[in-house]
Design an enzyme around this catalytic site. Structure first.
Site, PDB file in Angstrom:
ATOM      1  N   SER A  57      35.381  28.418  19.976  1.00  0.00           N
ATOM      2  CA  SER A  57      34.457  27.294  19.776  1.00  0.00           C
ATOM      3  C   SER A  57      32.988  27.690  19.806  1.00  0.00           C
ATOM      4  O   SER A  57      32.122  26.841  19.567  1.00  0.00           O
ATOM      5  CB  SER A  57      34.720  26.201  20.815  1.00  0.00           C
ATOM      6  OG  SER A  57      35.882  25.482  20.486  1.00  0.00           O
ATOM      7  N   LYS A  60      30.986  26.696  16.800  1.00  0.00           N
ATOM      8  CA  LYS A  60      30.287  25.422  16.616  1.00  0.00           C
ATOM      9  C   LYS A  60      28.775  25.552  16.822  1.00  0.00           C
ATOM     10  O   LYS A  60      28.025  24.649  16.440  1.00  0.00           O
ATOM     11  CB  LYS A  60      30.865  24.377  17.564  1.00  0.00           C
ATOM     12  CG  LYS A  60      32.344  24.063  17.286  1.00  0.00           C
ATOM     13  CD  LYS A  60      32.871  22.993  18.230  1.00  0.00           C
ATOM     14  CE  LYS A  60      34.329  22.647  17.945  1.00  0.00           C
ATOM     15  NZ  LYS A  60      35.272  23.601  18.533  1.00  0.00           N
ATOM     16  N   SER A 117      33.596  19.571  22.542  1.00  0.00           N
ATOM     17  CA  SER A 117      33.938  20.645  21.607  1.00  0.00           C
ATOM     18  C   SER A 117      34.970  20.142  20.600  1.00  0.00           C
ATOM     19  O   SER A 117      35.965  20.812  20.295  1.00  0.00           O
ATOM     20  CB  SER A 117      34.473  21.876  22.350  1.00  0.00           C
ATOM     21  OG  SER A 117      34.448  23.018  21.512  1.00  0.00           O
TER      22      SER A 117
END
Length: 504
Positions: A57, A60, A117
């Site tokens: 993640s 991101k 997330s």
């Protein structure tokens, strides 16, 4: 429908349990870490910092970087509604579980990505900005290259498992610095501790916020192949470091490791900013600590290089020497004015030491200047035997001079460095770096048309720099006051033209 809902709910629950389950003793994801002093660019600690890792993640962060660009350029607003597609809705957890046909506002999307997330929201953003997720992933990779992230390739916007989606700890530290420098107004979202959405409160996965002094963000990540990862930023007593950890066996183990790195390095970081902001087209060299043995080897290699005859041209400095721990400093440049006019050129031997009085340079006759960067204090390699200092490059001038060794029929132009206008300021901006000079000149023309009020009287020029066996041409404007430079960058970024403020 009830059966399907039960199955989906059970899948989500299993996903969350897997995420939090205690790992077996055999689970040993590959570790990697780096700590960078954001004020100097110096690497304070590194362990396998250039080894490939799956970003999970942390992906991101780049998704938000591209979203922040659109916000800053005024292409979208925080109140803009983003549609939910079937592809976005089918993403695996962690997610908001939005349904196809629904919408989510940009500001809520940012907070959902930072805290929850949310994978579905990352894809919603990708489709809104790139048309579809694969196209957006290509934009992400292109942006990574523009920022100098050489070891990073993206194939999705969320960080869900993909064997080809890789990065390095060094690249993530660079991205953490870049998003902090580039978007101070939007970076604050990374300090969001919780997010309320449709009656539910979601806590940020970054548990260091509010617990470790000075931590202001930025993002955590986890997939089985990478372990628990984190990029974190710490500002304390004027010191600013970015720490990255990959490969934690658990979230707690990851947090303990990064806290140890923070406390071991924050007090040796500099309290004074000495490097320009990280940006596109700016070569970002990070210096790393080396052992005494490696330093001696580097010195020996430099000594051997100094004993080898050099090429006639002065080498272009591109950053600190290999293994150096010196802070990165801007390189002083000399700017010369180019005067239009037809001429012939011929191959010449090295020119003699030039003590002649150069032809005067008329004012206001150039639209774009080519410059060569010269590092004044760094010793250069010795020239070939018999060579003497000469002029770098060929600059057209109004009045030609003749050099005996060139023959009487070959006019050789002479020019002197242009005197700095009395009204010129001590700041300049860079609006890109390109493999071809004509592209750099085109960018200068475009930028000047987008910010006429601020750049109308500025001095545009291109600067050639060596990058290994290739060259880049920087597009820059000089002769600006600081407020002019800041205003120009503000207008250019709204037109999606990258702009970096530099002290001349």
């Amino acid at each position: 429908m009830l059966v399907l809902t039960a199955i989906a709910s059970d899948a989500d629950a299993r996903g969350r349990r897997r995420h939090r389950a205690a790992p077996s003793q055999s689970y040993q994801p590959p570790p990697s870490s780096i700590v960078v002093d954001a004020n100097t660019g110096k690497v304070l600690q590194a362990s396998d910092a250039d080894s490939p890792r799956h970003p999970a993640s942390l992906t991101k962060i780049m998704t938000l970087y591209l979203l922040f660009e659109k916000l800053e350029a005024g292409k979208i607003k925080t109140s803009t509604d983003l549609p939910v597609s079937p592809h976005a809705a089918m993403q695996a957890p962690s997610k908001l579980a939005l349904k196809p046909g629904e919408t989510i506002k940009v500001e809520s999307a940012i907070r959902a990505i930072v805290t929850k997330s949310a994978n579905d929201v990352a894809v919603i953003v990708a489709e809104a900005l790139g048309g579809d997720e694969p196209s957006f992933a290509k934009l992400m990779t292109a942006k990574a290259r523009a920022l100098g992230m050489k070891g990073t390739t993206y194939f999705n916007a969320s960080g869900l498992p993909n064997d080809q989606q890789i990065t390095t700890a060094r690249d993530q530290a660079l991205l953490g610095r870049a998003i902090f420098d580039r978007f101070p107004d939007y970076y604050r979202y990374f300090s969001t501790r919780s997010f309320d959405f449709r009656g539910k409160s979601m806590r940020n996965h970054n548990h260091l916020l509010g617990r470790i002094e000075g931590v202001d963000g930025i993002k955590t990540g986890y997939v089985n192949a990478s372990g628990f990862n984190i990029v974190t930023s710490v500002n304390r007593a004027g010191r600013h470091i970015v720490a990255v950890v990959f490969g934690g066996r658990t979230a707690n183990a990851r947090d303990a490791r990064v806290v140890s790195l923070i406390e071991s390095n924050i007090n040796i970081a500099s309290a004074k900013r000495t490097v320009p902001p990280v940006g596109e087209g700016i070569e970002v060299a990070e210096t790393a600590p080396v052992s005494k043995e490696k330093e001696q080897t580097a010195v020996a290699l430099r000594g051997a290089a100094a004993a080898t005859p050099a090429a006639p041209a002065v080498p272009e400095p591109t950053g600190p020497a290999l293994g150096s721990t010196d802070p990165i400093k801007p390189v002083a440049v000399k700017t010369v004015t180019v005067h239009p006019g037809s001429m012939r050129t011929a191959s010449l031997p090295p020119l003699p030491s030039d003590n002649r009085k150069l032809a005067p340079t008329p004012a206001n006759t150039a639209s774009v200047t080519n410059i060569v960067t010269i590092k004044g204090e760094t010793p250069q390699l010795p020239p070939p035997p018999g060579a003497r200092p000469g002029v770098l490059g060929v600059l057209p001038a109004k009045t030609p001079a003749k050099i005996a060794s060139a023959g009487d029929n070959v006019p050789i132009p002479v020019a002197e460095p242009a005197a700095k206008p009395k009204s010129a300021g001590g700041w300049m901006i860079q609006v890109g770096a390109f493999p071809e000079e004509h592209e750099a000149k085109q960018r200068l023309t475009t930028a000047q048309s987008k910010a006429k009020e601020d750049l109308g009287q500025a001095d545009p020029f291109t600067e050639k720099v060596a990058k290994g066996d290739k060259s880049l041409y920087r597009a820059r404007f000089a002769g600006l006051e600081k407020d002019q430079a800041e205003s120009a960058c503000k207008h250019l970024k709204r037109s999606e033209i990258p702009c970096m403020l530099l002290k001349n």
